[in-house]
Enzyme design. Structure first.
Site, PDB file in Angstrom:
ATOM      1  N   ASP A   1       0.698  75.047 -23.098  1.00 16.78           N
ATOM      2  CA  ASP A   1       0.318  76.094 -22.146  1.00 16.78           C
ATOM      3  C   ASP A   1       1.283  76.194 -20.976  1.00 16.78           C
ATOM      4  O   ASP A   1       1.227  77.157 -20.217  1.00 16.78           O
ATOM      5  CB  ASP A   1      -1.100  75.841 -21.608  1.00 16.78           C
TER       6      ASP A   1
ATOM      7  N   ASP B   1      -7.237  80.870 -30.527  1.00 16.17           N
ATOM      8  CA  ASP B   1      -7.278  79.815 -29.522  1.00 16.17           C
ATOM      9  C   ASP B   1      -8.426  78.842 -29.787  1.00 16.17           C
ATOM     10  O   ASP B   1      -9.350  79.129 -30.564  1.00 16.17           O
ATOM     11  CB  ASP B   1      -7.399  80.423 -28.120  1.00 16.17           C
TER      12      ASP B   1
END
Length: 698
Positions: A495, A437
């Site tokens: 997301d 990430d």
């Protein structure tokens, strides 16, 4: 010499005669076989008139246009230093080399700078342009721009590029610029949610299956500039390059610019996507079947409890999952997002026996185990930051972003530390997948070294652990490009798991990357990013085409819905080889209330389409569907795919063919024959289309 490169219906003609900087005479449709006499005549035909109040020689756009040539537009390359001194201030061709039949290497001297460019036409018809700048002088050189400009015809009047935001990546914007420059410049230190990842110029009204288009992509995960310019000289160009901030080259030093990918199509955007997909698949090679992936983030967030997670893993295996990924919250002191980033050891309080009990359970159920990491970042409240405050990329006065700072990966000791920490985890535990990430912008002016250091670290880890796959996640889809695809095996598209938003994001992201590289998960009924409630059938249809997964607490899902998810996972596993090898297609529907996309097998005997209603239609009865990409000479059976959770429609009765399926020739299906149910917004219909062993009648 005039060079003519040809591949996959594309021609590139580069005029490199004499000592002047080469001219790109043509990039577009295949011109056929041209002998030297025809190429010379073509070059002569392109010499323009001399306009009043202009330079006294015919203007010709070189591959390195400069004001000294009469080019008053935006320069692709800007070098400051000794090149402005002496008789070699103007660029001069040093040499040209043909490498095989598909590549030309050019070398241009510009004062003390030597600019070497590789022009390669790939087998998929992409013009791949790689440039280096070498300081051959005795003094430093300053580079403020090193890019590429490519001429496009005057008929390319409409421009498409992309903006976006968190959970709303790759939002298209279209316009017809007048004279001047339309410039997209990013300053995130990563690609960003508003990344102009593809800049397209085309004939007005171009779509997925219509129009002639020219597109450029900068294969780089950092700051960039892409632009379209219509000059008062009459030339139109597309340009691309890294955004530099006063880069200095010492004597003998070399700057390697990010590659530019130039893609032409005479049949709209789907053909552009096909070229890019072919290049990715050829470059990366065959992938193993993409496993159904369960990610724990929206199921448990930071609440890491072994009993709860083992129950979730069991539920995942029951519905047919093949990979189980433990997301953020597993490492020392990580109880929320304000602390502990950088301390990559297993938290002894949450995991007194380490991760082995969970991993053993997951693997015992026949699933792979994956783990979340965010190696480029650090929390101030962490042992790492307290021990090494000098490792931060920016000072403490710089605002935090998601309560975190960035580590300076250009420092060798930082990279060595991160490699050691991650290597230790991958050696201690049987981890098959890393979700990597990157949850903030860098907020520094010069980020190119940081970006390249990330590539280097990923490559070091991949060499040490070739069995581990890496996913590129950047608070969703803020780092997706054709350079990162060399270093990552999966990309988290966004997301948001809200299917209403995801349908559009996935449609546009698919212009660049094949579906097997893009993650799509079935989330909760109420989307965590928007609060919108959607049907399970819509969530299943939206996640099916990409690298499919689940991001929901399956232990709280009812039996009927879990059974539907299991049927969906079984269908995905049975058909993913076809879904991840075919050609992505889209219908050019009027308005924005619905979209239709699909995958057609290479032999065109199989297709799967999704018709998604995104908003209320502007007619009581929507127009019949056209199914693109089919073989006009074949006959197909069309059936609705049903996972046991039907889409919601507002109608007294559906079209009759829905219940029984229908057999029609490809010509009829392409012409618009299928009436559709009156789906309410936020619903989708899946159509399984298969060729029969009969020929269409003449």
């Amino acid at each position: 010499m005039i060079h003519h490169l040809r591949a996959a219906g594309v021609s590139v003609v580069l005029d490199a005669r004499g000592t002047r900087v080469p001219r790109l005479l043509h990039w577009g449709a295949d011109l056929g076989a041209l002998d030297p006499t025809a190429l010379t005549a073509f070059a002569e035909a392109r010499v323009p008139a001399i306009a009043p109040s202009s330079i006294d020689v015919p203007f010709s756009l070189s591959v390195l246009p400069d004001i000294s040539d009469g080019w008053t537009g935006r320069p692709p390359v800007a070098v400051r230093g000794p090149r402005a001194q002496g008789p070699r201030a103007r660029p001069t061709l040093l040499g040209t080399t043909a490498v095989g039949t598909q590549r030309i290497d050019t070398s241009v001297g510009w004062g003390a700078a030597r600019i070497d460019t590789r022009w390669e036409l790939t087998s998929s018809g992409i013009l791949h342009i790689a440039t280096t700048v070498t300081n051959d002088g005795r003094d430093d050189l300053a580079l403020s721009d090193v890019g590429v400009v490519l001429p496009v015809p005057d008929r390319a009047r409409e421009v498409l590029d992309f903006s976006g935001r968190w959970s709303g990546e790759r939002a298209p914007q279209r316009q017809q610029p007048a004279q001047g420059v339309w410039l997209r410049e990013t300053r995130h230190g990563r690609s960003g949610h508003d990344d102009p990842f593809l800049l397209v110029a085309g004939t007005p009204g171009f779509g997925f299956s219509r129009g002639e288009v020219w597109a450029v992509h900068l294969a780089f995960s950092g700051d960039k500039r892409l632009w379209f310019e219509r000059s008062d000289l009459g030339a139109s160009v597309l340009g691309a390059g890294e955004r530099l901030s006063g880069l200095r080259l010492s004597p003998g030093e070399v700057y390697t610019a990010p590659a530019v990918f130039a893609l032409w199509s005479g049949e709209g955007l789907d053909a552009v996507a096909a070229r890019s997909h072919d290049w990715v698949r050829e470059t990366r090679g065959a992938m193993t079947p993409r496993p159904v992936t369960v990610n724990t983030w929206e199921a448990v967030y930071f609440d890491h409890d072994l009993a709860r997670l083992t129950e979730l893993a069991s539920a995942a295996a029951d519905v047919g999952a093949e990979r189980f990924v433990l997301d953020d919250g597993w490492f020392t002191g990580r109880t929320d997002d304000t602390r502990a980033l950088g301390d990559w050891t297993v938290d002894a309080q949450s995991w007194p026996d380490g991760l082995s009990p969970l991993i053993d359970h997951v693997r015992g159920l026949g699933m792979e185990f994956g783990l979340w990491l965010e190696p480029e970042m650090v929390s101030l409240d962490s042992d790492l930051a307290r021990a090494h405050p000098d490792w931060l990329l920016s000072d403490l006065a710089t605002p935090t972003w998601r309560f975190q700072h960035v580590l300076d990966l250009t420092k060798a000791d930082v990279r060595a530390h991160l490699f050691g920490a991650i290597d230790a985890l991958l050696r201690e535990y049987p981890i098959s997948f890393v979700k990597w990430d990157h949850n903030r912008d860098l907020l520094v002016d010069d980020s190119g070294g940081q970006v390249r250091a990330v590539y280097s670290l990923l490559d070091d880890l991949r060499r040490a652990h070739p069995h581990v796959e890496f996913e590129s996640c950047a608070s969703g889809g803020a780092r997706i490009d054709l350079e990162m695809v060399r270093h990552a095996d999966r990309f988290w598209t966004s997301d948001t798991n809200d299917p209403l938003v995801r349908q559009r994001i996935q449609q546009w992201t698919g212009l660049l990357l094949p579906p097997e590289y893009l993650g799509a998960h079935v989330g909760d009924a109420r989307a965590h990013t928007t609060g919108r409630v959607s049907s399970l059938s819509f969530r299943l249809a939206t996640a099916l085409f990409l690298h499919a997964g689940i991001e929901s607490d399956l232990t709280r899902v009812g039996d009927a819905d879990r059974a539907a998810i299991a049927r969906w996972a079984h269908y995905y596993r049975a058909h993913r080889d076809f879904l991840h090898s075919g050609r992505a297609v889209h219908a050019d529907l009027p308005g924005d209330s619905a979209l239709l996309h699909g995958v057609v097998a290479p032999d065109r005997r199989r297709a799967l389409y999704c018709y998604a209603a995104l908003d209320s239609a502007d007619a009581a009865l929507p127009a019949p569907l056209t199914l693109p990409g089919l073989d006009p000479d074949a006959v197909y059976r069309v059936e609705v795919v049903d996972f046991g959770v039907p889409a919601h429609a507002i109608e007294d009765a559906p079209p009759p063919w829905i219940a029984t399926g229908i057999v029609l020739p490809g010509t009829v299906l392409a012409a618009g024959a299928l009436t559709v149910p009156l789906l309410s917004p936020g619903n989708a219909l899946l159509l399984d289309v298969r060729a029969l062993d009969v020929a269409a009648t003449a």
